[in-house]
Design an enzyme around this catalytic site. Structure first.
Site, PDB file in Angstrom:
ATOM      1  N   ARG A 257       0.818  -1.215   0.000  1.00  0.00           N
ATOM      2  CA  ARG A 257       0.000   0.000   0.000  1.00  0.00           C
ATOM      3  C   ARG A 257       0.851   1.265   0.000  1.00  0.00           C
ATOM      4  O   ARG A 257       0.640   2.186  -0.772  1.00  0.00           O
ATOM      5  CB  ARG A 257      -0.915   0.017   1.235  1.00  0.00           C
ATOM      6  CG  ARG A 257      -2.019  -1.008   1.228  1.00  0.00           C
ATOM      7  CD  ARG A 257      -2.788  -0.916   2.545  1.00  0.00           C
ATOM      8  NE  ARG A 257      -3.916  -1.837   2.600  1.00  0.00           N
ATOM      9  CZ  ARG A 257      -3.817  -3.100   2.977  1.00  0.00           C
ATOM     10  NH1 ARG A 257      -2.640  -3.599   3.323  1.00  0.00           N
ATOM     11  NH2 ARG A 257      -4.885  -3.878   3.020  1.00  0.00           N
TER      12      ARG A 257
ATOM     13  N   ASP B 271       9.323  -5.824  -5.810  1.00  0.00           N
ATOM     14  CA  ASP B 271       8.517  -6.529  -4.818  1.00  0.00           C
ATOM     15  C   ASP B 271       8.401  -7.971  -5.288  1.00  0.00           C
ATOM     16  O   ASP B 271       8.103  -8.206  -6.468  1.00  0.00           O
ATOM     17  CB  ASP B 271       7.124  -5.893  -4.702  1.00  0.00           C
ATOM     18  CG  ASP B 271       6.353  -6.394  -3.490  1.00  0.00           C
ATOM     19  OD1 ASP B 271       6.062  -5.595  -2.590  1.00  0.00           O
ATOM     20  OD2 ASP B 271       6.043  -7.605  -3.433  1.00  0.00           O
TER      21      ASP B 271
ATOM     22  N   ASP C  37      13.696   7.245   9.722  1.00  0.00           N
ATOM     23  CA  ASP C  37      12.630   7.545  10.694  1.00  0.00           C
ATOM     24  C   ASP C  37      12.473   6.443  11.730  1.00  0.00           C
ATOM     25  O   ASP C  37      11.819   6.640  12.749  1.00  0.00           O
ATOM     26  CB  ASP C  37      11.304   7.746   9.947  1.00  0.00           C
ATOM     27  CG  ASP C  37      10.154   8.126  10.880  1.00  0.00           C
ATOM     28  OD1 ASP C  37      10.298   9.109  11.636  1.00  0.00           O
ATOM     29  OD2 ASP C  37       9.111   7.433  10.852  1.00  0.00           O
TER      30      ASP C  37
ATOM     31  N   GLU D 256      14.791   2.121  19.964  1.00  0.00           N
ATOM     32  CA  GLU D 256      14.168   3.438  20.108  1.00  0.00           C
ATOM     33  C   GLU D 256      13.829   3.691  21.570  1.00  0.00           C
ATOM     34  O   GLU D 256      13.371   2.771  22.250  1.00  0.00           O
ATOM     35  CB  GLU D 256      12.906   3.514  19.240  1.00  0.00           C
ATOM     36  CG  GLU D 256      13.203   3.379  17.753  1.00  0.00           C
ATOM     37  CD  GLU D 256      11.954   3.427  16.878  1.00  0.00           C
ATOM     38  OE1 GLU D 256      10.829   3.474  17.429  1.00  0.00           O
ATOM     39  OE2 GLU D 256      12.103   3.416  15.645  1.00  0.00           O
TER      40      GLU D 256
ATOM     41  N   HIS E 282      10.568   8.309  14.561  1.00  0.00           N
ATOM     42  CA  HIS E 282       9.492   7.361  14.272  1.00  0.00           C
ATOM     43  C   HIS E 282       8.130   8.075  14.212  1.00  0.00           C
ATOM     44  O   HIS E 282       7.195   7.716  14.928  1.00  0.00           O
ATOM     45  CB  HIS E 282       9.452   6.246  15.324  1.00  0.00           C
ATOM     46  CG  HIS E 282       8.777   5.003  14.822  1.00  0.00           C
ATOM     47  ND1 HIS E 282       9.098   3.752  15.278  1.00  0.00           N
ATOM     48  CD2 HIS E 282       7.801   4.812  13.902  1.00  0.00           C
ATOM     49  CE1 HIS E 282       8.336   2.839  14.678  1.00  0.00           C
ATOM     50  NE2 HIS E 282       7.541   3.473  13.828  1.00  0.00           N
TER      51      HIS E 282
END
Length: 306
Positions: free
Chosen positions: A154, A174, A259, A264, A281
């Protein structure tokens, strides 16, 4: 009254609608009081009497599930399921849901924004001027750059369409590529190595390897052109951070925008470089997309428990 834990630290901050939906459905809400990602012990404590969890990225391990005998459904706000032991949940008959559509637009637009920031060195110029340093940064145009999109789900599809709309040629990889879609939008499909070798800007949108190994490691980074840029807004660990750091230091790569990180909050050595753009993030952190994900997650939970 049945209880539901809403665990994401920022849940309901944009609108009360997700809370209202749960209340109207007859649930008592236990909210995350800590303002950060919950630990296993905190999940166990907060959700001990809950039949459902509207989940963030806290660890929902076998140990956690064993400590929550009433738990019937985990409804994830977002796409990623890395923090949930899916096999164990299946064994225990716990229903798992996620929100694959909610973050699509937000992540795709951030990819475009990060690309422009990286090429035109906007963060560096901003930092200089905020520190009262008048220094003109010379960057690069997006015009005519070949965009390599690794992962055409998506988000990868929408990223491709955004760049095509700006006139950029797009080459994509892909393993389950939608050939009809690619033909419709003019995306050239190719193998993984060719995408890496060809692209001026490579952006990664894949769920990751099952064993947790990097998709973009030393070998893959070596295939990238020294003049190219790498963007990761998919999952932490998809790109080998140490290999990326070394490539940026050695000028084997012009720059990167990241990102998501393997650990984290992130405070690693990429923070020391000036040819990298780092964000904490925030791929899905657009108000419209975030609210949609929260509403979808709540509705998924309500429908599953019915």
């Amino acid at each position: 009254m049945s209880k539901i834990l809403t665990s994401p630290s920022s849940f309901g901050q944009i609108s009360n609608e997700p809370f209202d939906l749960l209340t109207e459905a007859g649930f008592e809400i236990i909210n995350n009081p800590y303002g950060r990602k919950l630990t296993e012990d905190e999940v166990i404590d907060l959700a001990k009497d809950c039949i459902g969890i509207v989940a963030g990225v806290e660890p929902l391990t076998a140990r956690v599930m064993d400590a929550l005998p009433k738990l019937k459904c985990i409804s994830r706000v977002g796409i990623g399921m890395d923090s949930i032991d899916l096999n164990y949940a299946s064994q225990k008959g716990i229903i798992i849901r996620n929100t694959p559509d909610g973050p699509t637009r937000a992540v795709a637009e951030l990819t475009l924004g990060m690309t422009l920031a990286l090429l035109r060195k906007i963060p560096q110029a901003h930092y200089d001027l905020k520190n009262k340093v008048w220094k003109k940064q010379t960057g690069n145009l997006l015009f005519n750059k070949v965009i390599g999109v690794v992962g055409l789900g998506r988000i990868g599809k929408l990223v491709s369409q955004l760049f095509i709309g700006l006139g950029n040629p797009v080459i994509g990889y892909d393993p389950f590529a939608d050939e009809a879609w690619a033909l419709k939008y003019g995306v050239k499909l190719s193998d993984f190595e060719t995408v890496l070798k060809t692209a001026d800007i490579t952006t990664v949108h894949v769920p990751g390897n099952e064993d947790g190994s990097a998709v973009i490691g030393v070998r893959e980074i070596d295939l990238l052109k020294p003049s190219s840029f790498l963007i990761n807004i998919s999952r932490g660990g998809i790109v080998d951070e140490q290999a990326l750091y070394e490539a940026l230091v050695q000028k084997k790569l012009s720059g990167a925008a990241i990102d998501v990180f393997s650990v984290e909050p992130y405070s690693g050595n990429l923070c020391d470089l000036d040819n990298v753009v780092l964000t904490p993030h925030l791929g899905s952190y657009a108000e419209e997309g975030k609210l949609l994900m929260e509403i979808d997650a709540v509705n998924n939970l309500i429908n599953a428990l019915k």
